[in-house]
Scaffold this active site. Structure first.
Site, short mmCIF file in Angstrom:
data_model
loop_
_atom_site.label_atom_id
_atom_site.label_comp_id
_atom_site.label_asym_id
_atom_site.label_seq_id
_atom_site.Cartn_x
_atom_site.Cartn_y
_atom_site.Cartn_z
N CYS A 1 -9.44 -7.30 -4.71
CA CYS A 1 -10.23 -6.85 -4.03
C CYS A 1 -11.31 -7.97 -4.32
O CYS A 1 -12.40 -7.81 -3.37
CB CYS A 1 -10.05 -5.11 -4.41
SG CYS A 1 -10.29 -4.64 -5.75
N HIS B 1 -10.73 0.02 -5.83
CA HIS B 1 -10.80 -0.28 -5.24
C HIS B 1 -11.26 -0.86 -4.32
O HIS B 1 -12.56 0.14 -3.70
CB HIS B 1 -9.64 -0.47 -4.16
CG HIS B 1 -8.88 -1.25 -2.92
ND1 HIS B 1 -8.50 -2.47 -3.20
CD2 HIS B 1 -8.56 -1.09 -2.02
CE1 HIS B 1 -7.76 -3.06 -2.71
NE2 HIS B 1 -8.45 -2.44 -1.47
N HIS C 1 -10.25 -6.50 3.14
CA HIS C 1 -9.89 -6.36 2.25
C HIS C 1 -9.12 -7.17 1.44
O HIS C 1 -7.54 -7.74 2.80
CB HIS C 1 -9.23 -4.80 1.36
CG HIS C 1 -8.18 -4.55 1.80
ND1 HIS C 1 -7.48 -3.43 1.42
CD2 HIS C 1 -7.41 -4.35 3.28
CE1 HIS C 1 -6.68 -2.90 2.15
NE2 HIS C 1 -6.87 -3.42 2.70
#
Length: 157
Positions: free
Chosen positions: A71, A121, A133
């Site tokens: 990520c 994240h 993402h």
């Protein structure tokens, strides 16, 4: 009089609408107080475009591209290609951004997922409640609707 010498007088006669048209098609105009906002918007748009161009690249923990990403590796890579260096992890990236409320989020802002104060994240806001993402092992870089409101937003400048 050459064409180059006529430009200032033509711009003066054409007025603001032509100046805005010039800016929209890639020209540059200095407007006091807006340079930082304009350059941040351009940076964000470029980073968003880079992230979108990586659609389908596989997730791999610790990867920063160009063939696979985790990520924060995707956000690091996207902003680096746009001209801005970010730190490596989602938490470090959160600490380096200008924190903004959700009502002020714009395409290209970073979206940070957290549990309490722990950031785990990150993605790039694409507008309309969606993010680009690299979700998790076994998945690929993709556009996805935000599934929670438990996020923070950060603007890279």
């Amino acid at each position: 009089m050459t064409a180059l010498n006529r430009v200032p007088s033509l711009m003066a006669r054409a007025g603001t609408a032509s100046a805005l048209t010039l800016a929209a098609v890639g020209g540059s105009i200095a407007v006091p107080g807006l340079a930082t906002d304009a350059s941040a918007a351009t940076l964000a748009a470029k980073a968003l475009q880079v992230a979108a161009s990586e659609e389908g690249a596989p997730y791999r923990y610790g990867a920063t591209g160009p063939r696979s990403f985790d990520c924060s590796g995707l956000t690091l890579y996207s902003y680096k290609k746009a001209g801005k260096t970010l730190p490596r992890t989602a938490a470090q990236q959160y600490n380096k951004t200008h924190h903004i409320p959700s009502g002020q989020r714009k395409a290209g802002d970073l979206v940070f997922f957290h549990s309490g104060s722990y950031v785990y994240h990150v993605g790039i806001y694409a507008g309309h409640g969606k993010i680009w993402h690299a979700p998790r092992t076994g998945d690929v870089v993709r556009l996805q609707k935000l599934w929670t409101n438990n996020v923070w937003y950060g603007r890279v400048s």
